[in-house]
Design an enzyme around this catalytic site. Structure first.
Site, PDB file in Angstrom:
ATOM      1  N   GLU B  65      13.924  39.288  38.100  1.00 39.91           N
ATOM      2  CA  GLU B  65      12.474  39.329  37.910  1.00 39.91           C
ATOM      3  C   GLU B  65      11.993  40.518  37.078  1.00 39.91           C
ATOM      4  O   GLU B  65      11.042  40.400  36.321  1.00 39.91           O
ATOM      5  CB  GLU B  65      11.751  39.341  39.265  1.00 39.91           C
ATOM      6  CG  GLU B  65      11.592  37.981  39.918  1.00 39.91           C
ATOM      7  CD  GLU B  65      12.882  37.465  40.514  1.00 39.91           C
ATOM      8  OE1 GLU B  65      13.873  38.226  40.560  1.00 39.91           O
ATOM      9  OE2 GLU B  65      12.909  36.288  40.934  1.00 39.91           O
ATOM     10  N   HIS B 134       8.201  33.428  51.824  1.00 44.19           N
ATOM     11  CA  HIS B 134       7.846  32.473  50.775  1.00 44.19           C
ATOM     12  C   HIS B 134       6.402  32.018  50.894  1.00 44.19           C
ATOM     13  O   HIS B 134       6.059  30.988  50.354  1.00 44.19           O
ATOM     14  CB  HIS B 134       8.749  31.235  50.850  1.00 44.19           C
ATOM     15  CG  HIS B 134      10.055  31.391  50.121  1.00 44.19           C
ATOM     16  ND1 HIS B 134      11.001  32.296  50.510  1.00 44.19           N
ATOM     17  CD2 HIS B 134      10.551  30.761  49.031  1.00 44.19           C
ATOM     18  CE1 HIS B 134      12.044  32.214  49.699  1.00 44.19           C
ATOM     19  NE2 HIS B 134      11.803  31.299  48.791  1.00 44.19           N
TER      20      HIS B 134
END
Lengths: 328, 331
Positions: B65, B134
């Site tokens: 990322e 999540h």
């Protein structure tokens, strides 16, 4: 292999002069910091001059530079004016970053100098990105990305090396291994202290270079840059060097001995280059004095420029938080 | 020109069409993210685009990322117009340094020498039983950072057109697409071909109480407004759309009229965007308020997996209704 590196009188003196410009600038910074004209963090480049000068000698105006908070040497060698750099350190709006950044954040659009990054490892992904843009828009251009050996511990180092290799991006990774990350010696931080080995893990051609020798650095840089420009993908140079001064002005240097510093000073790139040029009759005493005098004048002019500079108005504090256009 | 019929599509399809338009219109544009190509996109937003545009325009990335965001930022500085996809905001924490210390900071810190015209799309939110790691809603957190434009498309129209506006803007923009909204279906008015990225919008007019909200809390708020209407309470529902910079003019105009305000925000209550809005109302509209401000936010817990527990943790339509009743008809 490039035959463009001609170590003649002109080029030899050029390398020497560029290193001396940096050394003189840094010495002046110490003075000015003690006089409280320069504030905050100050990270000086004494001892490492050969790396910036050698690398920059292999770049041209197409290329981009990303570096760390120890950025004065890179900026000067890249061609950012001493005046704007000094004014920046004074916090004046005539500084290259309008006084917004200070010592650690030299930015200069003209020379494609993208900082001046204070987060260790934070510049590497940026460099990978500018290289990606170059690959599409300016084939042949290179991004030189400087970082210390401490950055090789950061995840961003590994992510960036991997992606640059995978996509064959035109990045010249320059690791300035000065053996200490602030006060942590490399043996305490790295399982493998030969940093260039990491390049091999990412299938990036890499070498270790004597970072105290500007000619060695330039030679390696030219070879690397030629390879990158030809589409060979990234290249990695681990320049073994040493910083003669402390990490910053707040460092008591308890982590290394005076003897060690003295030993490395015997390899001072400036002293050695000066001696070699004089001995080889590539520089006369008169030329040496002229160079020194010229640099002294340049540094004094930079200080005068900074002193005469003005403070940005508080009313402009929010200017450039968001941009109304893309100036670059 | 004859009136074209409204076009029906899902929020997901609107996102996809926005990307297709951007890639077709501007050769500098490309998508970079995890699984955007061969997999077709974690939420199928980029499905089919690799076949249509090729691997140089739809770039599958390694799971990294920081370099995904950072290279996007560098590429934008260097003249390209990347559409960075961080799979979900939950993973964006790994990219936070690049987003905050580079994208948001370089323009100001360089004295205006470099703009960072990067767009970063992220899926956000909870409601699919994906558990704590999540299910975050971090758009309010990102709205704390000067330099960023933070967008929360809550309608098909905004999903369709916010991307283009963000790409045209010289500033770094984050677009938060709520995971529950991807399947939502709606109609696009063919007369609308662009949207701004500065204003909040009144989605339902009303005079009794203002409900400020965004993202997947918008449909909950509209549902609440319907129930309230049957009780004679007319709620004005405002879709914030842009979390940074906040459209305080629209907010103040509404609350100045209704004098009662509920903020529905899927972020955790403390230090959320709802807290920011409430503070601004208290600072600048204090004397117009007839009642305390109410906030319906996620409960201060990591979002749990079990359906009933997740439902209890996230903003509930029933709580919006109760809050409105309490404000308009206090006991």
């Amino acid at each position: 292999m490039s035959d463009r590196l001609k170590l003649d009188r002109r080029h030899g003196q050029h390398l020497f002069r560029e290193m001396l410009r940096i050394r003189a600038f840094e010495a002046k910074c110490v003075e000015l910091y003690q006089a409280q004209k320069i504030r905050g963090f100050l990270h000086l480049y004494d001892g490492e001059e050969a790396v910036a000068v050698g690398i920059m000698s292999a770049l041209d105006e197409r290329d981009s530079v990303v570096t760390t908070y120890r950025d004065h040497g890179h900026a000067i060698a890249r061609g950012v004016g001493m005046g704007p750099i000094m004014a920046e350190m004074f916090g004046k709006q005539e500084g290259c970053s309008r006084g917004r950044g200070g010592s650690m954040h030299i930015f200069d659009r003209q020379t494609r100098f993208l900082g001046g990054n204070a987060i260790v490892g934070g510049g590497l992904p940026l460099a990978v990105g500018t290289a990606l843009a170059d690959q599409q828009l300016r084939p042949g251009a290179v991004t030189a990305c400087f970082f210390g050996e401490g950055a090789a511990g950061e995840g961003e180092f590994h992510e960036s090396m991997n992606l640059a290799s995978l996509w064959k991006l035109p990045v010249l990774f320059v690791c300035e291994n000065n053996l200490y990350a602030m006060g942590v010696p490399i043996e305490l931080a790295e399982a493998d202290t030969e940093i260039f080995h990491k390049a091999q893990a990412y299938r990036i051609p890499g070498e270790q270079v004597d970072g105290m020798n500007p000619v060695a650095v330039e030679f390696a840089a030219r070879r690397a840059v030629e390879s990158i420009r030809a589409g060979g993908g990234p290249y990695f140079l681990e320049c073994r060097t040493y910083r003669f001064r402390a990490h910053s002005m707040f460092d008591a240097q308890q982590y290394r001995t005076r003897d060690e510093i003295a030993q490395w000073k015997e390899r001072d790139p400036l002293a050695r280059m000066q001696a070699w040029l004089l001995d080889s009759h590539l520089m006369s005493d008169a030329e040496l004095e002229a160079i020194k005098a010229e640099i002294d004048r340049e540094v004094e002019a930079a200080v005068a420029f900074a002193e005469a500079g003005t403070w940005e108005s508080e009313a402009d504090l929010e200017r450039f938080v968001q941009m109304s256009e893309v100036p670059q | 020109m004859t009136d074209a019929a409204p076009i029906r599509m899902t929020y997901r399809e609107a996102c996809r069409q926005a990307i297709r338009d951007a890639l077709a219109r501007d050769p500098r544009c490309f998508v970079m993210g995890e699984d955007v190509g061969l997999y077709g996109g974690c939420y199928a937003v980029t499905k089919g685009l690799l076949e249509e545009f090729g691997p140089e325009r739809i770039r599958d990335m390694p799971l990294a990322e920081s370099v995904i965001a950072g290279a996007g930022i560098g590429a934008a500085i260097g003249g390209l117009r990347p559409i960075v996809e961080i799979m979900t905001c939950n993973f964006s924490l790994l990219a936070l340094d690049q987003i905050m210390n580079n994208a948001a900071t370089i323009p100001h810190m360089s004295g205006g020498q470099f703009a960072v015209p990067v767009v970063i799309r992220m899926a956000t939110g909870g409601g699919r039983q994906l558990a704590a790691q999540h299910s975050h809603s971090l758009e309010g957190w990102y709205a704390h950072i000067p330099g960023l434009t933070v967008l929360a498309p809550g309608t098909i129209e905004d999903a369709r057109y916010m991307l283009a506006a963000a790409l045209d803007d010289p500033n770094p923009a984050l677009i938060f697409e709520h995971i529950v909204l991807y399947n939502a279906e709606g109609e696009l008015d063919p007369a609308v071909t662009s949207v701004d990225i500065r204003s909040a919008r009144v989605r339902r007019a009303g005079g009794d109480v203002t409900i400020l909200t965004y993202g997947n809390s918008l449909p909950k708020s509209l549902a609440a407004a319907d129930v309230l209407a049957s009780e004679g309470i007319e709620a004005e529902v405002i879709d914030l759309r842009v979390l940074r910079p906040l459209d305080t003019a629209t907010i103040f105009a509404s609350v100045g009229r209704t004098r009662r305000c509920i903020i529905v925000d899927e972020g955790w209550k403390s230090g959320s965007i709802s807290a920011e809005i409430a503070a601004r109302l208290a600072e600048d509209l204090f004397f117009e308020l007839d009642a305390p401000i109410r906030r319906i936010c996620s409960r201060e817990v990591p979002i749990p997996y079990a359906a009933h527990m997740e439902e209890a943790a996230l903003p509930r339509t029933a709580d919006i209704i109760d809050a409105a009743r309490g404000l308009v008809r206090p006991a």
